[in-house]
Each structure stands twice: as C-alpha cells, then as structure tokens.
Design a protein around this motif. Structure first.
Motif, mmCIF file in Angstrom:
data_model
loop_
_atom_site.group_PDB
_atom_site.id
_atom_site.type_symbol
_atom_site.label_atom_id
_atom_site.label_comp_id
_atom_site.label_asym_id
_atom_site.label_seq_id
_atom_site.Cartn_x
_atom_site.Cartn_y
_atom_site.Cartn_z
ATOM 1 N N THR A 132 0.788 -1.231 0.000
ATOM 2 C CA THR A 132 0.000 0.000 0.000
ATOM 3 C C THR A 132 0.818 1.279 0.000
ATOM 4 O OG1 THR A 132 -0.111 -0.020 2.423
ATOM 5 C CG2 THR A 132 -1.871 -1.157 1.232
ATOM 6 N N GLU A 133 2.147 1.184 0.026
ATOM 7 C CA GLU A 133 2.933 2.382 0.304
ATOM 8 C C GLU A 133 4.214 2.519 -0.506
ATOM 9 O OE1 GLU A 133 3.724 5.959 2.517
ATOM 10 O OE2 GLU A 133 1.929 4.741 2.187
ATOM 11 N N ASP A 134 4.908 1.428 -0.801
ATOM 12 C CA ASP A 134 6.303 1.490 -1.221
ATOM 13 C C ASP A 134 6.495 1.599 -2.724
ATOM 14 O OD1 ASP A 134 7.148 1.141 1.456
ATOM 15 O OD2 ASP A 134 6.924 -1.028 1.264
ATOM 16 N N GLU A 135 7.610 2.232 -3.104
ATOM 17 C CA GLU A 135 8.124 2.139 -4.461
ATOM 18 C C GLU A 135 8.798 0.773 -4.625
ATOM 19 O OE1 GLU A 135 7.575 4.226 -6.751
ATOM 20 O OE2 GLU A 135 7.279 6.215 -5.868
ATOM 21 N N ALA A 136 9.029 0.387 -5.884
ATOM 22 C CA ALA A 136 9.557 -0.951 -6.174
ATOM 23 C C ALA A 136 10.874 -1.261 -5.449
ATOM 24 C CB ALA A 136 9.721 -1.140 -7.679
ATOM 25 N N PRO A 137 11.874 -0.377 -5.416
ATOM 26 C CA PRO A 137 13.136 -0.740 -4.756
ATOM 27 C C PRO A 137 12.958 -1.089 -3.281
ATOM 28 C CG PRO A 137 13.460 1.169 -6.165
ATOM 29 C CD PRO A 137 11.985 0.947 -6.093
ATOM 30 N N THR A 138 12.114 -0.339 -2.583
ATOM 31 C CA THR A 138 11.891 -0.615 -1.160
ATOM 32 C C THR A 138 11.166 -1.936 -0.978
ATOM 33 O OG1 THR A 138 11.787 1.747 -0.669
ATOM 34 C CG2 THR A 138 10.813 0.262 0.948
ATOM 35 N N ALA A 139 10.136 -2.168 -1.792
ATOM 36 C CA ALA A 139 9.378 -3.411 -1.684
ATOM 37 C C ALA A 139 10.242 -4.620 -2.022
ATOM 38 C CB ALA A 139 8.161 -3.354 -2.602
ATOM 39 N N GLN A 140 11.072 -4.502 -3.051
ATOM 40 C CA GLN A 140 11.906 -5.629 -3.450
ATOM 41 C C GLN A 140 12.992 -5.916 -2.417
ATOM 42 O OE1 GLN A 140 12.690 -4.056 -7.460
ATOM 43 N NE2 GLN A 140 11.724 -5.898 -8.285
ATOM 44 N N ALA A 141 13.493 -4.886 -1.760
ATOM 45 C CA ALA A 141 14.460 -5.110 -0.680
ATOM 46 C C ALA A 141 13.818 -5.903 0.452
ATOM 47 C CB ALA A 141 14.986 -3.774 -0.163
ATOM 48 N N PHE A 142 12.576 -5.585 0.785
ATOM 49 C CA PHE A 142 11.824 -6.327 1.797
ATOM 50 C C PHE A 142 11.671 -7.786 1.370
ATOM 51 C CE2 PHE A 142 7.936 -8.058 3.534
ATOM 52 C CZ PHE A 142 7.825 -7.543 4.822
ATOM 53 N N GLU A 143 11.308 -7.997 0.117
ATOM 54 C CA GLU A 143 11.110 -9.358 -0.385
ATOM 55 C C GLU A 143 12.401 -10.166 -0.325
ATOM 56 O OE1 GLU A 143 7.442 -8.543 -3.532
ATOM 57 O OE2 GLU A 143 9.524 -8.345 -4.217
ATOM 58 N N ARG A 144 13.522 -9.532 -0.629
ATOM 59 C CA ARG A 144 14.812 -10.233 -0.544
ATOM 60 C C ARG A 144 15.168 -10.536 0.912
ATOM 61 N NH1 ARG A 144 16.171 -6.370 -4.511
ATOM 62 N NH2 ARG A 144 17.192 -5.075 -2.930
ATOM 63 N N THR A 145 14.942 -9.572 1.795
ATOM 64 C CA THR A 145 15.290 -9.757 3.203
ATOM 65 C C THR A 145 14.576 -10.951 3.798
ATOM 66 O OG1 THR A 145 15.724 -7.399 3.532
ATOM 67 C CG2 THR A 145 15.187 -8.686 5.495
ATOM 68 N N PHE A 146 13.302 -11.113 3.460
ATOM 69 C CA PHE A 146 12.495 -12.170 4.066
ATOM 70 C C PHE A 146 12.274 -13.357 3.132
ATOM 71 C CE2 PHE A 146 11.353 -8.307 6.414
ATOM 72 C CZ PHE A 146 11.620 -8.738 7.710
ATOM 73 N N THR A 147 12.995 -13.379 2.008
ATOM 74 C CA THR A 147 12.914 -14.485 1.039
ATOM 75 C C THR A 147 11.451 -14.796 0.722
ATOM 76 O OG1 THR A 147 14.850 -15.375 2.211
ATOM 77 C CG2 THR A 147 13.968 -16.691 0.416
ATOM 78 N N VAL A 148 10.719 -13.772 0.336
ATOM 79 C CA VAL A 148 9.299 -13.933 0.022
ATOM 80 C C VAL A 148 9.168 -14.643 -1.326
ATOM 81 C CG1 VAL A 148 7.121 -12.727 -0.401
ATOM 82 C CG2 VAL A 148 8.730 -11.860 1.331
ATOM 83 N N PRO A 149 8.486 -15.799 -1.369
ATOM 84 C CA PRO A 149 8.447 -16.585 -2.601
ATOM 85 C C PRO A 149 7.288 -16.249 -3.536
ATOM 86 C CG PRO A 149 7.466 -17.852 -0.837
ATOM 87 C CD PRO A 149 7.892 -16.528 -0.237
ATOM 88 N N TYR A 150 6.447 -15.301 -3.153
ATOM 89 C CA TYR A 150 5.263 -14.985 -3.951
ATOM 90 C C TYR A 150 5.297 -13.509 -4.357
ATOM 91 C CZ TYR A 150 3.789 -13.487 0.732
ATOM 92 O OH TYR A 150 3.736 -12.908 1.979
ATOM 93 N N PRO A 151 4.544 -13.140 -5.391
ATOM 94 C CA PRO A 151 4.595 -11.756 -5.878
ATOM 95 C C PRO A 151 3.758 -10.809 -5.030
ATOM 96 C CG PRO A 151 3.056 -13.023 -7.200
ATOM 97 C CD PRO A 151 3.710 -13.997 -6.254
ATOM 98 N N SER A 152 4.068 -9.528 -5.158
ATOM 99 C CA SER A 152 3.257 -8.462 -4.585
ATOM 100 C C SER A 152 3.038 -7.404 -5.646
ATOM 101 C CB SER A 152 3.937 -7.821 -3.374
ATOM 102 O OG SER A 152 3.871 -8.642 -2.232
ATOM 103 N N ILE A 153 1.850 -6.812 -5.640
ATOM 104 C CA ILE A 153 1.562 -5.702 -6.536
ATOM 105 C C ILE A 153 1.548 -4.408 -5.731
ATOM 106 C CG2 ILE A 153 0.273 -7.107 -8.171
ATOM 107 C CD1 ILE A 153 -2.300 -6.033 -6.967
ATOM 108 N N GLY A 154 1.909 -3.313 -6.381
ATOM 109 C CA GLY A 154 1.886 -2.016 -5.735
ATOM 110 C C GLY A 154 0.488 -1.405 -5.795
ATOM 111 N N ASP A 155 0.080 -0.775 -4.694
ATOM 112 C CA ASP A 155 -1.251 -0.169 -4.646
ATOM 113 C C ASP A 155 -1.181 1.201 -3.976
ATOM 114 O OD1 ASP A 155 -4.068 -0.075 -5.049
ATOM 115 O OD2 ASP A 155 -4.384 -0.668 -2.953
ATOM 116 N N ARG A 156 -0.206 2.016 -4.381
ATOM 117 C CA ARG A 156 -0.089 3.351 -3.789
ATOM 118 C C ARG A 156 -1.284 4.229 -4.147
ATOM 119 N NH1 ARG A 156 5.218 6.344 -4.564
ATOM 120 N NH2 ARG A 156 4.752 7.132 -2.472
ATOM 121 N N SER A 157 -1.962 3.936 -5.249
ATOM 122 C CA SER A 157 -3.171 4.680 -5.615
ATOM 123 C C SER A 157 -4.338 4.315 -4.715
ATOM 124 C CB SER A 157 -3.547 4.380 -7.071
ATOM 125 O OG SER A 157 -4.023 3.052 -7.208
#
Length: 216
Positions: A132-157
């Motif tokens: 609900t908040e992040d730009e792609a670089p921030t979100a992808q860093a989170f995904e790498r940190t926690f080894t998230v195996p599934y996708p997320s879509i951005g919903d800043r709108s």
C-alpha cells in the motif's frame, strides 16, 4: 494500474473510480488504513503501542460457505514486472496480504507468510501481497530480506484496497484475507497473523473442496 474487479451481482464498484467527491472521502479512508498499521496484542486491543502504531489484536473472522461475499479478482503489475490476474491462477485457495516495508507487524509476520506459502504451494494455495505504500526498490528489498516466494503488486493509488473494502473491510495494515476456490472470502485476520492461525484457516478451506466419500 492495479485494480480489483467485483463482478458479483448486487455489488457496485466504488464511486472513487468515477466521482471527484468520492475521491476525497476515499483518500481520508486510506489515511486511516495506513495509520492503522497493527501490532499484534494478545488482549486489550485498541491500545496505542510504544512505536506509535495503533495496536491490533490479530482478530479472526470466518464465514460459512453460504455466507461469503465475492468473487474477488485482483489484477495488477508485480514489482518484478509480472502481470497478475488471479483469475488466471489455478488455485484451490488464494491468500491476500496487505503490507508495506516500514510496518513493524508486517516485518514480524513475513517469515511465517513466506514459510506457509512454500509449505502449501503443492496443495494449490497461492499467495499475493498488496503493498500500500512502497516504491519498487523498497518493496523488493523487503522481499529479498524475508525471502518472500510470492509476488506483490503495488497499490499506492489505493484502488485495490478500496475495492477490496467493498467486499471485506480491511481496517488495518497488515490484513490477511483467505479466498476459497470459488473466489469468495472465507476468512480475514486484522493485524499480525500467527503461523498456526494461517495454516488452520487455509487448511480448513482446502478441506471444503476435498471429496467427502465414495458418493454412496
């Protein structure tokens, strides 16, 4: 542009997509949602946590098959560029999770969500994050940190959140929603979700789709 389509009979898509006055009301509602980043509390929900976030209790609500709203369809572009349409997924159960990287309970629950997603993928369970908040670089860093195996879509709108709220009130970030095979909302957890709770909710919905016997 990410959006959720609500094709079910009798439910109208929110006017935020069409009228300027409704957009003002929606923005106010989205601000409340983001302010409600929830930290799990075993009891006494509603207190203000030390870090400034409104506390949540990880409250669980489930719906019997005949009482469920939907169907839910989510479309959008994942942070890795993948085009997502949940109608294209061959899923027995869909798990939606709202999050953003700076939200403490989102970070706390991320390892459990990642583990359960991998554990239940062979059973046809698919996970999708809604950020609900992040730009792609921030979100992808989170995904790498926690080894998230599934996708997320951005919903800043806020369009995905707005239309999901027309089906199942989210009220806080994080919120986790379990959707059955027919795309209907089976369960919702507001605030940080425990691994055992997530496993139980998903397995209960999976069991609804299993054969009940030999038909005799």
């Amino acid at each position: 542009m990410s959006m959720v389509r609500a094709p079910w009979r009798g439910v109208k898509t929110p006017g935020v997509l069409r009228r300027a006055p409704a957009m003002v009301a929606f923005c106010a509602g989205l601000a409340v949602l983001l302010a409600g980043c929830a930290t799990a509390a075993p009891s006494g929900a509603g207190q203000v946590a030390d870090q400034g976030f409104v506390s949540g209790d990880g409250s669980v609500r489930t719906w019997d098959p005949g009482d469920r709203d939907g169907p839910v369809r989510v479309t959008g572009t994942a942070f890795d560029g993948q085009e997502i349409d949940t109608d294209d997924w061959d899923a027995e159960v869909l798990v939606l999770n709202t999050w953003y990287a700076a939200c403490p309970p989102c970070r706390a629950e991320a390892p459990d969500l990642a583990a359960v997603a991998e554990q239940l993928e062979p059973d046809g369970v698919r996970f999708l994050g809604i950020n609900t908040e992040d730009e792609a670089p921030t979100a992808q860093a989170f995904e790498r940190t926690f080894t998230v195996p599934y996708p997320s879509i951005g919903d800043r709108s806020g369009r995905v959140v707005a239309e999901l709220n027309g089906v199942v009130p989210l009220q806080a970030v994080p919120t986790t929603v379990v959707v059955d095979k027919d795309g209907m909302v089976a369960a919702r957890v507001i605030g940080q979700i425990e691994r055992s709770t997530l496993e139980s909710l998903v397995e209960d919905v999976l069991a609804e789709e299993e054969p009940t016997g030999d038909g005799s």
